[in-house]
Design a protein around this motif. Structure first.
Motif, PDB file in Angstrom:
ATOM      1  N   PRO A 166       0.854  -1.181   0.000  1.00 25.32           N
ATOM      2  CA  PRO A 166       0.000   0.000   0.000  1.00 25.32           C
ATOM      3  C   PRO A 166       0.890   1.231   0.000  1.00 25.32           C
ATOM      4  CG  PRO A 166       0.128  -0.903   2.220  1.00 25.32           C
ATOM      5  CD  PRO A 166       0.977  -1.790   1.333  1.00 25.32           C
ATOM      6  N   THR A 167       0.719   2.117  -0.952  1.00 28.60           N
ATOM      7  CA  THR A 167       1.588   3.291  -1.025  1.00 28.60           C
ATOM      8  C   THR A 167       0.876   4.405  -1.757  1.00 28.60           C
ATOM      9  OG1 THR A 167       3.534   4.204  -2.112  1.00 28.60           O
ATOM     10  CG2 THR A 167       2.669   2.162  -3.021  1.00 28.60           C
ATOM     11  N   SER A 168       1.106   5.625  -1.304  1.00 24.97           N
ATOM     12  CA  SER A 168       0.489   6.752  -2.006  1.00 24.97           C
ATOM     13  C   SER A 168       1.449   7.338  -3.029  1.00 24.97           C
ATOM     14  CB  SER A 168       0.039   7.818  -1.011  1.00 24.97           C
ATOM     15  OG  SER A 168       1.146   8.285  -0.283  1.00 24.97           O
ATOM     16  N   VAL A 225      -1.284  -0.900  -4.125  1.00 33.24           N
ATOM     17  CA  VAL A 225      -2.649  -0.458  -3.831  1.00 33.24           C
ATOM     18  C   VAL A 225      -2.532   1.011  -3.477  1.00 33.24           C
ATOM     19  CG1 VAL A 225      -4.706  -0.793  -2.432  1.00 33.24           C
ATOM     20  CG2 VAL A 225      -3.164  -2.709  -2.855  1.00 33.24           C
ATOM     21  N   MET A 226      -3.193   1.874  -4.234  1.00 33.61           N
ATOM     22  CA  MET A 226      -3.071   3.306  -3.947  1.00 33.61           C
ATOM     23  C   MET A 226      -4.390   4.041  -4.138  1.00 33.61           C
ATOM     24  SD  MET A 226      -0.611   4.281  -7.125  1.00 33.61           S
ATOM     25  CE  MET A 226      -0.458   5.990  -6.719  1.00 33.61           C
ATOM     26  N   PRO A 227      -4.517   5.180  -3.441  1.00 36.28           N
ATOM     27  CA  PRO A 227      -5.766   5.928  -3.529  1.00 36.28           C
ATOM     28  C   PRO A 227      -5.902   6.623  -4.878  1.00 36.28           C
ATOM     29  CG  PRO A 227      -4.189   7.101  -2.174  1.00 36.28           C
ATOM     30  CD  PRO A 227      -3.536   5.816  -2.567  1.00 36.28           C
ATOM     31  N   SER A 256      -7.712   2.253  -4.695  1.00 31.57           N
ATOM     32  CA  SER A 256      -8.724   2.219  -3.646  1.00 31.57           C
ATOM     33  C   SER A 256      -9.433   3.558  -3.700  1.00 31.57           C
ATOM     34  CB  SER A 256      -8.064   1.998  -2.282  1.00 31.57           C
ATOM     35  OG  SER A 256      -7.309   3.126  -1.926  1.00 31.57           O
ATOM     36  N   ALA A 269     -11.627   1.389   1.367  1.00 38.10           N
ATOM     37  CA  ALA A 269     -10.206   1.092   1.185  1.00 38.10           C
ATOM     38  C   ALA A 269      -9.781  -0.077   2.069  1.00 38.10           C
ATOM     39  CB  ALA A 269      -9.357   2.320   1.522  1.00 38.10           C
ATOM     40  N   TYR A 293       5.279   0.548   6.912  1.00 32.99           N
ATOM     41  CA  TYR A 293       4.909   1.174   8.198  1.00 32.99           C
ATOM     42  C   TYR A 293       5.427   0.397   9.408  1.00 32.99           C
ATOM     43  CZ  TYR A 293       1.785   3.772   5.211  1.00 32.99           C
ATOM     44  OH  TYR A 293       1.283   4.557   4.216  1.00 32.99           O
ATOM     45  N   GLY A 329       5.747  10.313   7.996  1.00 33.87           N
ATOM     46  CA  GLY A 329       4.724   9.525   7.312  1.00 33.87           C
ATOM     47  C   GLY A 329       4.781   8.123   7.880  1.00 33.87           C
ATOM     48  N   THR A 330       5.613   7.277   7.250  1.00 35.23           N
ATOM     49  CA  THR A 330       5.842   5.964   7.853  1.00 35.23           C
ATOM     50  C   THR A 330       6.658   6.110   9.134  1.00 35.23           C
ATOM     51  OG1 THR A 330       7.973   5.502   6.802  1.00 35.23           O
ATOM     52  CG2 THR A 330       5.992   4.973   5.538  1.00 35.23           C
ATOM     53  N   VAL A 375      -9.705  14.487   3.608  1.00 39.13           N
ATOM     54  CA  VAL A 375      -8.752  13.388   3.665  1.00 39.13           C
ATOM     55  C   VAL A 375      -8.881  12.566   4.947  1.00 39.13           C
ATOM     56  CG1 VAL A 375      -6.277  12.880   3.730  1.00 39.13           C
ATOM     57  CG2 VAL A 375      -7.175  14.503   2.071  1.00 39.13           C
ATOM     58  N   LEU A 418      -3.508  14.028  -1.629  1.00 39.97           N
ATOM     59  CA  LEU A 418      -2.415  13.648  -0.734  1.00 39.97           C
ATOM     60  C   LEU A 418      -1.147  14.257  -1.309  1.00 39.97           C
ATOM     61  CD1 LEU A 418      -3.283   9.888  -0.268  1.00 39.97           C
ATOM     62  CD2 LEU A 418      -3.978  11.805   1.138  1.00 39.97           C
TER      63      LEU A 418
END
Lengths: 121, 321
Positions: B75-77, B98-100, B121, B130, B150, B182-183, B214, B319
Motif C-alpha cells: 500500500p503506497t500513495s 494499492v493506492m488511492p 482504492s 479502502a 509502516y 509519514g511511515t 482526507v 495527498l
C-alpha cells in the motif's frame, strides 16, 4: 481573549456541528475541562480513564504537538490556537490500508521482525 | 565516488547544500544560524524512498521471505511504490501497488512505466471501502509478499545506516534534523543515529495537515500510528497545513533555486521555525532538513502558480505529501 479550538469532523457531534469553538485554561487539561462543561462528552473522547491523551488523538498548540510540550500539562496563553486531529499516517491512505493489511501474514511477519529488532536494542 | 556498478549502487550519498539566502540573518556578533538541505531527489527514482525500498527488499531476500519471481504487494500513495517498482524490476519481482485515486497522475504514470500494476482504492472519505479492498486483496493472494513499510524495521534501518552517517559526515556541527513524518522511517532511523552521536541534537518532525476530506474516519478508534513510531526519538513535532507547505515550497525555488515537492515545503516550514527560535535565543544552529523529492510529479496540480488560495484549493483533498 480566549483560546480558539478547531474540532475535527468526527467530534463535531459534541459541539453542535461547530468547526471552531472557544475555551479558556492555563493548561490543555484545564481547557479540555472548560470545553467539557459546555460540550459534554468531548473530553472523554480525547482523554483516557487513566488521564492520558488518547493514543489516536493528536492535539497541537499553534501547530506544535502537545505531547512534546507536556501533554495535558502543556501551558496555554490567550490567543493560542489549538487543533485537534485524529492520528493518521502517511496520509489518509496509510492508516486505512495498513491497518487492514496488518492482519495479512506477510505484514505480521514484518511487524514481528520489527518488534524483535526493538527488543534486541 | 561517482562511478557505480548499477543504479541500485547509486542510491544515497546525496548532496547537502547550504541555503545562504533562506538562512535567517543574525545580529552582529551573534552565533550563526544556518539551514542545510539534503537533496534526496538525487536518488535513482528521485525520492528519499529509494533508500527504504532497497533496504526492505534486500532484507526480505536475506531472510528468505522474498524469492526470485515473487510478487510484492504494497500500500503506497506514491514514492515508495515508484522506488519499489524500480528495485523490483532490477531484482526480478512483480510489484502490485494499492493506492488511492487522489494522487497526482504523474505518480501513476511513473509506476506503470517502471512496470508496476496498480489497484486503486477509493479516495478520501471512503476509508471503509479502502479497508475492505485491502483485506480482500490480501485474502485472495496469501503468497504475495508484503514489505509493509509502516512496520518494517529495514525502512528505519536504511536511514540509521545511510542517511544519518552521511549527515554527520557532511555536517559534524549539526544541531537540528528536520524531516517529514509519514511511515516515520526517516525520522526514526536518522534520529536514533544522530541521538547516539550528537549531544543535544534536536530531532524535529513535520507532518502534513491535509484538508478535512482526507481524514475520512468514522471515529477516533479508527486512527493509526505506524508500528515504527517511537515518540522518544523526536524532540518536537509540527503539523503543517497546505497553505504553509505551498508557500515554503515556492520560497525554496524562488530564493534558493531548489525545485521540490510540497512535503519538502512542510519540512522547510518547521526548519525555519526552529532556526528563527535559535536566532531569538542567541544560539548557534546548523539545521539540516530533508528535500524528500523534486516538484516534477506535482506540476499537474497547478499549485506552483497563481495565488496561494488557488494553490490551496488545487490541493484540497489531495495527498500532497
Amino acid at each position: 481573549m480566549a483560546i480558539e479550538v478547531r474540532i475535527p469532523t468526527i467530534l463535531r457531534s459534541y459541539t453542535g456541528g461547530a468547526k471552531v469553538v472557544e475555551g479558556s485554561g492555563d493548561t490543555l487539561g484545564d481547557l479540555l475541562a472548560d470545553l467539557d462543561s459546555r460540550h459534554g462528552g468531548l473530553r472523554a473522547r480525547l482523554v483516557t480513564d487513566a488521564g492520558a491523551l488518547h493514543r489516536f488523538v493528536n492535539v497541537y498548540v499553534n501547530d506544535e504537538d502537545v505531547r512534546f510540550l507536556g501533554a495535558l500539562d502543556a501551558k496555554l496563553n490567550d490567543g493560542d490556537s489549538v487543533t485537534i486531529l485524529p492520528a493518521v499516517a502517511g496520509g489518509a491512505f496509510g492508516f486505512a490500508a495498513a491497518a487492514a493489511i496488518a492482519q495479512h501474514s506477510a505484514a505480521a511477519a514484518a511487524i514481528a521482525g520489527h518488534r524483535a529488532a526493538v527488543a534486541a536494542r | 565516488m561517482a562511478r557505480y556498478d548499477s543504479l541500485l549502487d547509486a542510491c544515497g550519498g546525496t548532496p547537502l547544500v547550504g541555503l545562504p539566502r533562506l538562512s535567517p540573518t543574525v545580529p552582529d556578533g551573534a552565533p550563526p544560524v544556518r539551514l542545510w538541505a539534503k537533496l534526496e531527489d538525487r536518488n535513482p527514482t528521485g525520492s528519499i524512498k529509494d533508500r527504504a525500498a532497497l533496504f526492505m527488499v534486500r532484507s526480505a531476500e536475506e531472510s528468505g521471505r522474498l524469492r526470485p519471481g515473487d510478487t510484492i504487494l504494497e500500500p503506497t500513495s506514491g514514492n515508495t511504490g515508484i522506488s519499489l517498482a524500480m528495485v523490483a524490476k532490477l531484482r526480478g519481482y512483480r510489484l502490485v501497488c494499492v493506492m488511492p485515486e487522489n494522487v497526482s497522475t504523474e505518480r501513476v504514470q511513473l509506476l506503470r512505466m517502471y512496470g508496476a500494476e496498480i489497484i486503486f482504492s477509493p479516495a478520501a472519505g471512503g476509508s471503509n471501502q479502502a479497508v475492505a479492498t485491502a483485506k480482500q486483496i490480501a485474502a485472495e493472494h496469501p503468497d504475495w509478499v508484503m514489505l509493509y513499510q509502516y512496520g518494517n524495521e529495514a525502512n528505519a534501518r536504511a536511514h540509521y545506516e545511510t542517511t544519518g552517517p552521511e549527515l554527520l559526515h557532511d555536517l559534524p556541527t549539526i544541531t537540528h534534523f528536520v524531516a517529514g513524518l509519514g511511515t516515520t522511517g526517516t525520522l526514526m532511523g536518522t534520529g536514533r543515529y544522530l541521538r547516539e552521536k550528537v549531544d543535544g541534537i534536536q530531532v524535529v518532525a513535520a507532518e502534513p495537515r491535509y484538508g478535512e476530506l482526507v481524514y475520512g474516519l468514522r471515529n477516533i478508534d479508527e486512527g493509526y500510528v505506524p508500528e515504527l513510531y517511537d515518540a522518544s526519538v523526536l524532540s518536537r513535532r509540527f503539523s503543517v497545513g497546505t497553505r504553509d507547505a505551498v508557500l515554503r515550497t515556492r520560497q525554496l525555488v524562488e530564493v534558493e533555486g531548489i525545485f521540490a515537492g510540497f512535503s519538502t515545503g512542510a519540512i522547510l516550514h518547521a526548519a525555519l521555525a526552529v532556526a528563527h527560535e535559535a536566532v531569538r535565543d542567541g544560539r548557534r544552529a546548523d539545521v539540516a532538513f530533508v528535500v524528500a523529492d523534486g516538484g516534477w510529479k506535482y506540476l499537474s496540480t497547478g499549485a506552483y502558480g497563481g495565488t496561494l488560495a488557488d494553490a490551496e484549493d488545487a490541493l484540497e483533498g489531495q495527498l500532497w505529501a
